[in-house]
Write an enzyme that holds these catalytic residues in place. Sequence first.
Site, short mmCIF file in Angstrom:
data_model
loop_
_atom_site.label_atom_id
_atom_site.label_comp_id
_atom_site.label_asym_id
_atom_site.label_seq_id
_atom_site.Cartn_x
_atom_site.Cartn_y
_atom_site.Cartn_z
N LYS A 46 0.84 -1.21 0.00
CA LYS A 46 0.00 0.00 0.00
C LYS A 46 0.87 1.25 0.00
O LYS A 46 2.07 1.17 0.31
CB LYS A 46 -0.90 -0.02 1.23
N ARG A 145 -10.62 -0.85 14.42
CA ARG A 145 -10.39 0.00 13.25
C ARG A 145 -11.21 -0.49 12.07
O ARG A 145 -12.05 0.23 11.55
CB ARG A 145 -8.90 0.04 12.90
N TYR A 267 14.88 30.21 9.40
CA TYR A 267 13.60 30.85 9.76
C TYR A 267 13.45 30.95 11.27
O TYR A 267 13.73 29.99 12.00
CB TYR A 267 12.43 30.02 9.23
N MET A 315 11.16 24.40 3.56
CA MET A 315 10.45 23.58 2.58
C MET A 315 11.40 22.81 1.66
O MET A 315 11.21 21.62 1.40
CB MET A 315 9.53 24.46 1.72
C1 LIG Z 1 -0.26 -1.81 6.89
C2 LIG Z 1 -0.84 -3.12 7.26
C3 LIG Z 1 -0.03 -4.27 7.36
C4 LIG Z 1 1.47 -4.21 7.31
O1 LIG Z 1 1.94 -3.82 8.58
P1 LIG Z 1 3.50 -3.69 8.91
O2 LIG Z 1 3.52 -3.27 10.33
O3 LIG Z 1 4.02 -2.64 7.99
O4 LIG Z 1 4.12 -5.00 8.66
C5 LIG Z 1 -0.65 -5.49 7.56
N1 LIG Z 1 -1.99 -5.57 7.69
C6 LIG Z 1 -2.80 -4.50 7.65
C7 LIG Z 1 -4.26 -4.67 7.84
C8 LIG Z 1 -2.26 -3.23 7.45
O5 LIG Z 1 -3.05 -2.16 7.44
#
Ligand SMILES: *Cc1c(COP(=O)(O)O)cnc(C)c1O
Length: 388
Positions: A46, A145, A267, A315
């Site tokens: 992802k 979640r 800054y 930036m």
């Molecule tokens: C992002 C995610 C993972 C991977 O988790 P890591 O800690 O990066 O290994 C696995 N399962 C779900 C549902 C996730 O959202």
Amino acid sequence: MDMQISRQQAAGGASGHLTIDLGALRDNYLALAAMAPASQTAAVVKADAYGLGADMVSQTLFDAGCRHFFVAHIDEALALRLRLPAQARIFVLNGLQPGNEASCAAMAITPVLNSLEQIAQWAAHAKTLGRKLAAAVQIDTGMCRLGLSPEEQETLTSQPQLLDGIDIAFIMSHLACADEPGHACNTAQLSAMRQATIAFPDVPVCFSNSGGIFLGREYHNHLLRPGIALYGGAPSLDRPNPMKPVVRLDLAVIQTRTVPAGSLVGYGGCFEASGSTRLATIAAGYADGLPRSLSNRGAAWYDGVRLPIAGRVSMDSIILDISALPEGTLTQGSFVQMIGPEQTLEDIADDAGTIAYEILTGFGRRYRRTYIQPDETPAFASTSVNHK
Ligand SMILES: *Cc1c(COP(=O)(O)O)cnc(C)c1O
């Protein structure tokens, strides 16, 4: 150690070089897979494979034997579907959003069904098509979640016809505290998972992210689901990181100067030179994913010498105090190391008060990216990296 990148290469344009070692990525995949020889190992790709490029990463992992890929959004899945061979199974973690049923089914994308509503949507679409459709069903074992609540799980158990038309590829759940091996949530979620899967005796189980893999065998089940550990991030807090580094970030010096005591730097003038101070301005800032929280806290490295960040992160640039280096060591076009053998991903994340995940996914689009192919030599163990 010599400079990693030559002046000519710097003159080529990019002032930040992000090097991604696909060989280390593959080795991390194989090392995780070897921890659970009876399980299969998926890859979570992802957010553009945690910022490293989903196409390159997924192809490398496919070549290493990976056949299960998880993304968060349908658009990520559709893009990946066009890149990967048909044997690759692609899952959408965030669930089946209304309106996505047809493209999911047409493109052989496996949604993770997170609620009874999503199960009903998918079942209805299967009915329309007159064929069974595959899905993963996620249950919430305590993270609150995504996934079916305990009540929804009971409904499903008492009304199995809700799943008519659905081929459950995996029952899955996600650990909230897997990076803290001693956390009580882990065992609580494990027993909730065991309880829930009794209702699906023949369905494979997919449970562990990177941290979960290191919690022990009982967490492995049928399919592992690592992300961060593939990319070299530490799977467990407060334990040595067993993974190979995958990412290296070198940044160009674009100007140097010497300022007298009392000068206010950057800054807000929130760094004051205590004596005559040599400074180097380097060509990346918060727009390139270097958090502003590194202001006056973080550092870059050169040849074993720590070069603290002086003042605020801007930036497009950061100012370093390079007084610890002999005069003339760094000039315009020199490169300093931001992530590499001298400063790990975790080091910079700690300095920034964040986690490796956020650093990786934050890399902007302005770095020149170099992928080292698995069969190409220079890995990060050597002192020079070939930028082509
Ligand atoms: C992002 C995610 C993972 C991977 O988790 P890591 O800690 O990066 O290994 C696995 N399962 C779900 C549902 C996730 O959202």
